[in-house]
Design an enzyme around this catalytic site. Sequence first.
Site, short mmCIF file in Angstrom:
data_model
loop_
_atom_site.label_atom_id
_atom_site.label_comp_id
_atom_site.label_asym_id
_atom_site.label_seq_id
_atom_site.Cartn_x
_atom_site.Cartn_y
_atom_site.Cartn_z
N LYS A 60 -74.61 39.75 -126.54
CA LYS A 60 -74.50 40.86 -125.55
C LYS A 60 -73.93 42.34 -126.00
CE LYS A 60 -70.04 39.17 -123.76
NZ LYS A 60 -69.32 40.20 -124.23
N THR A 61 -73.00 42.06 -127.07
CA THR A 61 -72.17 43.31 -127.50
C THR A 61 -73.40 43.99 -128.51
OG1 THR A 61 -70.28 42.45 -127.74
CG2 THR A 61 -70.36 44.26 -128.85
N ARG A 81 -67.73 27.91 -127.58
CA ARG A 81 -66.93 28.25 -128.62
C ARG A 81 -67.26 27.68 -129.77
NH1 ARG A 81 -66.92 32.22 -126.56
NH2 ARG A 81 -68.02 31.18 -125.04
N GLN A 105 -69.47 31.94 -117.01
CA GLN A 105 -68.23 32.31 -117.94
C GLN A 105 -67.26 33.09 -116.70
OE1 GLN A 105 -68.59 32.93 -122.30
NE2 GLN A 105 -70.45 33.29 -121.71
N ASP A 113 -69.31 45.86 -119.51
CA ASP A 113 -69.40 44.27 -120.07
C ASP A 113 -68.60 43.48 -119.18
OD1 ASP A 113 -69.90 42.46 -121.97
OD2 ASP A 113 -68.01 43.15 -123.50
N GLU A 114 -68.75 42.16 -119.42
CA GLU A 114 -68.04 41.22 -118.72
C GLU A 114 -68.02 41.13 -117.22
OE1 GLU A 114 -67.54 38.44 -120.29
OE2 GLU A 114 -66.91 38.55 -122.19
#
Length: 670
Positions: free
Chosen positions: A28-29, A603, A245, A214-215
């Site tokens: 996504k970044t 993770r 998330q 973002d997020e």
Amino acid sequence: MRLNPEQDSAVKYVNGPCLVLAGAGSGKTRVIINKITHLIEQHGYSAKHIAAVTFTNKAAKEMRERIASSMDKSKIKGLRISTFHTLGLDVIKKEIKTLGFKQNFSLFDDQDCFSLLKELTEPELKEDKESIYQLINRISSWKNDLILPKQAMAEATDSENALYSELYMRYQNQLRAYNALDFDDLILIPTLLFKNNDEVRARWQDKIRYLLVDEYQDTNTSQYELVKSLVGKRAHFTVVGDDDQSIYSWRGARPQNLVLLSKDFPNLNLIKLEQNYRSVGCVLHAANVLIDKNPHVFDKKLKTNMEYGEPIRIIQTKNEDNEAERVIAEIIGHRFTNKTNYGDYAILYRGNHQARIFEKMLTSNRIPYKISGGTSFFSRAEIKDIMAYLRLLVNQDDDNAFLRIINTPRRQIGPATLEKLGLLSNDRHCSLFEAAFDNAFLGMINGPSKSAIQYFTRWFVELSDQVLRSDPKEAVKDLMKGIHYEDWLFETSSSPKAAEMRMKNVSELYSWVTQMLDGDDEHEPLTLAEVVSKLTLRDMMERNEEEEANNQVQLMTMHASKGLEYPYVFMVGMEEGLLPHQSSIDEDNIEEERRLAYVGITRAQQRLFLTYAKERRQYGETIMTEPSRFIEELDQKDLRWEKLGQVVPEAVRKEKNKANIANLRALLKK
């Protein structure tokens, strides 16, 4: 790395609202960075008209570094990349006259707010910590929901809410009197300003012509409304998020804001990023199977082109001591066999209290480790003291800073003197510092306290003039010398070594302040007021996060692990009552706990280990435990259970021995 088709679509869709539903590890970044580049180079946007907003200083810093390495500096001049709260602070500073605040307002952190509320609510709450923290959480929730004190009082349905809303009003009035804001105000005030002032809103919509967030699943009500006001009818924005998330409901996050977008912006373009670049197939399959148990508005299934990988190991242990022993033994053995670094391993847990026993075991085995989420640099008493001095130096109206330092180090200025000063300050509607010069106050006091307070205030005026008229660096240096803080630390610390460590922290802060005042090749020199504002907002511990991190086992909560990745992950304490947490079981909030387990699983890049204990000490007694329901919900064919007393199969044992012997030979050759 080239963009996949979905990432490419997300980057190139510009003329309308866009929601990018980005699964864990889906890049996504990369999308946000490439989209900023695309807006500037292909659509003629000036960088100063683009803003990218996220939730942590660390994420904002990473974005700034990545965009700086991908574009010419001249093209990105004026680009805003910041946290929500930094953006809010910027709005407040620019609109200070409209809002009616005085220049150089103070920012209150958590401890400042607690101290103020403890004082304000003493008659009702009797300094009861639990009640004060409940009130703090209630006030934060009201502010996040854009509810001001009058509305909270009008909507109170029981005696507790009636009392808390009255205390909320008292708190807000005091903040206003101090010309101070708390952290939630940095979003609340700009959001209400935009809602109620068409001219200001239009001005900021012209400043920020394209917004990236973002997020997005972590936004609360006020942040959602802030975004809506900024994008306006033009609706040129991209928000990136993942409902799977969303793990912060306890601090006001509303994953349903993702759904609200499609209602508020009917022509919203939804793009899903489902290609995972982080985890092997087995880990990803486990994550998909688990999260499928939650209801979904948006269907999403992560996929990978990586190998399937080894099965997930489920390790049963006798108790928490045995659990720590097993995990550390696994890390030692695995590292020896696979020639890995300690930094390749992460131990994730539900609560910080679980870390202690792992720290002890790592220390006794001389294994380097880093624990995330410890005491931040800014929370240390010595740093708060020096920051209070600096805050008062740039803003003599900062009553909270004045109260913290007036008698630190001791100056023979007692509580009776400060009470008289406070009463006169309220009566005169002026700051404590200003009231200290009032003849009426000076007539009330005498002796050593009068001499001390006169000397202190006059000295501070001279230092403040020095900041404005000559060299702020010299003023800070004179301040540090004049307070004899090192002597004070040696008088009050538990040992000379503790005093030295605390003074080392103070020296580090001093060096940061002077560096920011000087500026460098990448940063313009700042005024002392700007330095103080920046340091108050920033978690300075982030500067040290990457030091020596490559060869340290990482310990952290699952909440803290979001956004990170490690080759080998141990999720410990996988028991009913720990994960899912007992409070969530009692409140029937299993869905968020399942999302938390999903975050933990995703993770892992190569191997995942889940551990649980058969019994665990709790509140002084030993209780029998049950494995977490989340283990049972996984696809059992991908799991390898290792129960207590279970015999290791001969083939597995031989293979392990063979690898160890080969590794030993390689070491001997060296």
